[in-house]
Design a protein around this motif. Structure first.
Motif, mmCIF file in Angstrom:
data_model
loop_
_atom_site.group_PDB
_atom_site.id
_atom_site.type_symbol
_atom_site.label_atom_id
_atom_site.label_comp_id
_atom_site.label_asym_id
_atom_site.label_seq_id
_atom_site.Cartn_x
_atom_site.Cartn_y
_atom_site.Cartn_z
ATOM 1 N N UNK A 187 -5.417 11.404 -0.973
ATOM 2 C CA UNK A 187 -6.440 11.090 -2.265
ATOM 3 C C UNK A 187 -5.719 10.171 -3.119
ATOM 4 N N UNK A 188 -4.530 10.474 -3.128
ATOM 5 C CA UNK A 188 -3.866 9.486 -4.166
ATOM 6 C C UNK A 188 -3.743 8.157 -3.778
ATOM 7 N N UNK A 189 -3.493 8.107 -2.554
ATOM 8 C CA UNK A 189 -3.577 6.559 -1.951
ATOM 9 C C UNK A 189 -5.041 5.889 -2.219
ATOM 10 N N UNK A 190 -6.055 6.558 -1.808
ATOM 11 C CA UNK A 190 -7.189 6.096 -2.132
ATOM 12 C C UNK A 190 -7.583 5.680 -3.529
ATOM 13 N N UNK A 191 -6.945 6.517 -4.614
ATOM 14 C CA UNK A 191 -7.065 6.393 -5.881
ATOM 15 C C UNK A 191 -6.668 4.754 -6.235
ATOM 16 N N UNK A 192 -5.150 4.607 -5.586
ATOM 17 C CA UNK A 192 -4.623 3.296 -5.763
ATOM 18 C C UNK A 192 -5.190 2.156 -5.255
ATOM 19 N N UNK A 193 -5.882 2.259 -3.730
ATOM 20 C CA UNK A 193 -6.387 1.360 -3.353
ATOM 21 C C UNK A 193 -7.634 0.950 -4.158
ATOM 22 N N UNK A 194 -8.401 2.005 -4.739
ATOM 23 C CA UNK A 194 -9.772 1.447 -5.393
ATOM 24 C C UNK A 194 -9.353 0.720 -6.495
ATOM 25 N N UNK A 195 -8.358 1.077 -7.319
ATOM 26 C CA UNK A 195 -7.886 0.214 -8.523
ATOM 27 C C UNK A 195 -7.552 -0.667 -8.161
ATOM 28 N N UNK A 196 -6.562 -1.020 -7.194
ATOM 29 C CA UNK A 196 -5.914 -2.466 -6.850
ATOM 30 C C UNK A 196 -7.258 -3.235 -6.314
ATOM 31 N N UNK A 197 -8.012 -2.694 -5.658
ATOM 32 C CA UNK A 197 -9.051 -3.712 -5.007
ATOM 33 C C UNK A 197 -10.083 -4.143 -6.046
ATOM 34 N N UNK A 198 -10.578 -3.143 -7.194
ATOM 35 C CA UNK A 198 -11.408 -3.489 -8.099
ATOM 36 C C UNK A 198 -10.788 -4.583 -9.007
ATOM 37 N N UNK A 199 -9.515 -4.293 -9.498
ATOM 38 C CA UNK A 199 -8.546 -5.232 -10.585
ATOM 39 C C UNK A 199 -8.735 -6.682 -9.757
ATOM 40 N N UNK A 200 -8.117 -6.743 -8.336
ATOM 41 C CA UNK A 200 -8.024 -8.173 -7.897
ATOM 42 C C UNK A 200 -9.329 -8.771 -7.740
ATOM 43 N N UNK A 201 -10.383 -8.028 -6.926
ATOM 44 C CA UNK A 201 -11.707 -8.729 -6.428
ATOM 45 C C UNK A 201 -12.847 -8.529 -7.459
ATOM 46 N N UNK A 202 -12.790 -7.535 -8.443
ATOM 47 C CA UNK A 202 -13.802 -7.291 -9.130
ATOM 48 C C UNK A 202 -15.329 -7.170 -8.391
ATOM 49 N N UNK A 203 -15.048 -6.145 -7.164
ATOM 50 C CA UNK A 203 -16.159 -5.919 -6.646
ATOM 51 C C UNK A 203 -16.219 -4.101 -6.476
ATOM 52 N N UNK A 204 -17.100 -3.681 -6.074
ATOM 53 C CA UNK A 204 -17.366 -2.201 -5.371
ATOM 54 C C UNK A 204 -16.465 -1.856 -4.356
#
Length: 616
Positions: A187-204
């Protein structure tokens, strides 16, 4: 991997191969939250045993995901589908909208879905298709699917034709991350992945959290009636917090009585709160922040002077068609739009519906109110009547003249030609209007009956939101209404349905404090005053307008510039000034275009005994 972009593929691969580990202190804090959550469910079930409850047992990973996300992004916003519009408005208020050419890293929408709803409700796809469009993008949302494997009593495999609940994401190339909801590190890894993705690509990004629902659809449901095999497995599972506590105790991180201590402390808090809850007054959450200057509508019926200086109106009218040098507009617009409006302003007569609207928009912009208009074909207008934004015929570049009424103009008009969506777009605009009371937000249906797919938004939010949540909205809904030579479809805006939705009183006159305003006005000046009234008054109410078709270009339905000037206002009822009271034997009451039909017939008959009253 379904995402075709190589850089994005490598980015996801790197995140998966270099997984972060949740710190011990943070793990203990999150575990305590889960224990308190389960105990709260049990406390409420004991105190209110006869009431239907919807607990979180089996899906505690959802709570863990949210807490970890908030700890990493303390300024994030949790909301539902209406959140997308709220976030867009928040970003504009923070001067971080793309309209102003700046980054939009904050705020963030976290949208929490059930697996059955995400796959079964069409608005999920509408929101997905909106997510990358310039007029609706909030630069990436985190979609958290609480995948507890049961939608009401549907069996596994009977809820969706897709392989996973998040497969909608494959249609618009966003990651779909399946996560073990019984593993805290995952769950924690998914949180980090979601934040990193959104920060870098500004996408869903979509997180498909695999969990379960311990008690079926609600606490009193018996899911084994229809899902016996699934619940044979679920009965053998231990909840997330029990697994983590067992591990923490085995590593001597927490004492053996850790759970007992947390529950004992919380029960003391809950018992005290329960004893005093009848005397509790919740804090005032409405009319603060952006809404600090807004008040509750009173019990009287008020009139607001919504007129504007005539010379300023003439200036707005002329500038509404001014284009930059070298701009190649469509040749038809020169005669039918530009020259026509110039003549209107020079003579001060013959002001038509579109011009009245432009004067309302422009005058509000000069007073510092923003305007947002969205819907299918709104920049041009369904009937080629508006042309609030014009397009260079050689470059395709758009230009909105009303955004250049004066130098250093702060207020902006945003005209957004929407995708073919009603429910998603209306929900978005409603959310936008909740966040910014200083923006006139309008949604225009391409035809009057196109509000039908969005009926749930109007029922559950627009006309009832203030009564349920003390949330005011000034959303304006424009519904082109009338047969005008067409067949049964694309004609009626169902005026009767809107009147049924209103909380209009049967035994006494209505006041300002109604749940919805419904209008069917007869002149451009009346339309002008209605729009301006939405912003001038110190309270906000939704407005549903039966907008015209035939009257858009009718030589009868025009106004003079003086009808818009200082001291003028919206008239709820317009009397008959031409009828001689001494001769009148019959009074006709009507609204909208019927007035002109009746008036013209009366004139042809030379009837002096009939008066026509307009209910606007």
């Amino acid at each position: 991997m379904h995402i075709p972009d190589t850089d994005k593929q490598n980015f996801i691969t790197d995140l998966i191969e270099n997984r972060p580990v949740l710190g011990q202190e943070e793990l203990v804090k999150v575990t305590e939250t889960l224990i308190r959550s389960e105990n709260l469910d049990n406390f409420l079930a004991n105190k209110y045993s006869n009431l239907k409850q919807y607990g979180g047992q089996g899906a505690e990973g959802t709570i863990a995901f949210c807490e970890l996300l908030f700890n990493l992004c303390p300024r994030n916003k949790v909301a539902n589908s209406v959140a997308l519009g709220k976030v867009r408005a928040k970003q504009r208020l923070k001067k971080s909208s793309p309209h102003y050419g700046e980054s939009r890293n904050s705020p963030l929408a976290l949208l929490i879905h059930g697996d059955a709803a995400f796959t079964g409700q069409g608005v999920s796809l509408e929101n997905a298709m909106m997510s990358k469009l310039p007029g609706y993008s909030s630069n990436g949302s985190i979609h958290l699917i609480t995948n507890n494997l049961i939608g009401f009593t549907a069996q596994d495999g009977a809820q969706s034709s897709s392989f996973t609940a998040g497969d909608i994401g494959r249609m618009y190339d966003v990651p779909v991350i399946s996560v073990n909801g019984l593993d805290m590190n995952s769950i924690y890894q998914a949180v980090v992945m979601a934040i990193e993705w959104r920060t870098r690509y500004q996408e869903d990004i979509i997180i498909d959290l695999q969990c379960y629902r311990l008690h079926g659809h609600n606490q009193h449901d018996e899911p084994r009636f229809t899902n016996p095999l699934m619940y044979n497995v679920i009965d053998k599972l231990s909840p997330l917090q029990d697994r983590v506590v067992t591990d923490l105790i085995s590593r001597n991180v927490v004492p053996e009585d850790f759970v007992k201590t947390v529950i004992s402390e919380q029960n003391a808090e809950l018992t005290t709160a329960h004893k005093t809850c009848t005397d509790y007054t919740p804090p005032r959450m409405c009319f603060t922040g952006n809404w600090g200057h807004v008040t509750q509508a009173g019990s009287d019926l008020t009139t607001w002077h919504t007129g504007f200086e005539v010379e300023d109106l003439r200036c707005i009218g002329v500038k509404s068609t001014e284009l930059p040098e070298g701009f190649k507009h469509h040749p038809t617009l020169n005669r039918a739009h530009i020259v026509k409006r110039t003549k209107m302003m020079e003579s001060g007569t013959g002001i038509d519906w579109a011009m009245g609207e432009a004067l309302a928009f422009g005058s509000l912009l000069l007073q510092g109110f923003n305007v947002r208009l969205s819907g299918e074909d709104v920049s041009r207008g369904t009937f080629s009547n508006r042309h609030v934004t014009m397009y260079d015929q050689e470059t395709g570049a758009p230009y909105t003249p009303l955004n250049y009424l004066q130098s250093e103009q702060s207020a902006r008009l945003e005209a957004v030609d929407s995708l073919l969506s009603e429910e998603g777009v209306v929900g978005f605009e409603y959310g936008y209007s909740l966040e910014d009371p200083n923006c006139l937000v309008l949604w225009e249906a391409q035809f009057g009956d196109f509000f039908n797919p969005a009926q749930v938004i109007f029922d559950q939010f627009v006309v009832s939101g203030e009564a349920k949540w003390v949330l005011q909205t000034g959303l304006v809904t424009l519904l082109p209404h009338g047969y005008d030579g067409n067949g049964p479809d694309h004609t009626s805006a169902r005026l009767e349905r809107w009147l049924q939705l209103s909380d209009s009183k049967e035994c006494s006159p209505d006041s300002d404090d109604v749940n919805v305003q419904v209008a069917n006005c007869t002149t451009p000046a009346q339309y002008f005053h209605l729009l301006r009234r939405q912003m001038i008054r110190p309270f906000r109410k939704p407005l549903v307008l039966m907008s015209p078709k035939a009257l858009l270009r009718s030589p009868d339905a025009v106004s003079n510039i003086s009808d818009f000037g200082p001291g003028t206002t919206f008239q709820r009822v317009i009397g008959d000034t031409k009828a001689n009271p001494n001769l009148v034997k019959r009074v006709l009451i009507c609204s909208g275009k019927h007035y002109y039909t009746l008036r013209n017939k009366r004139e042809s008959l030379q009837d002096n005994s009939t008066a026509i009253i307009r209910v606007e």
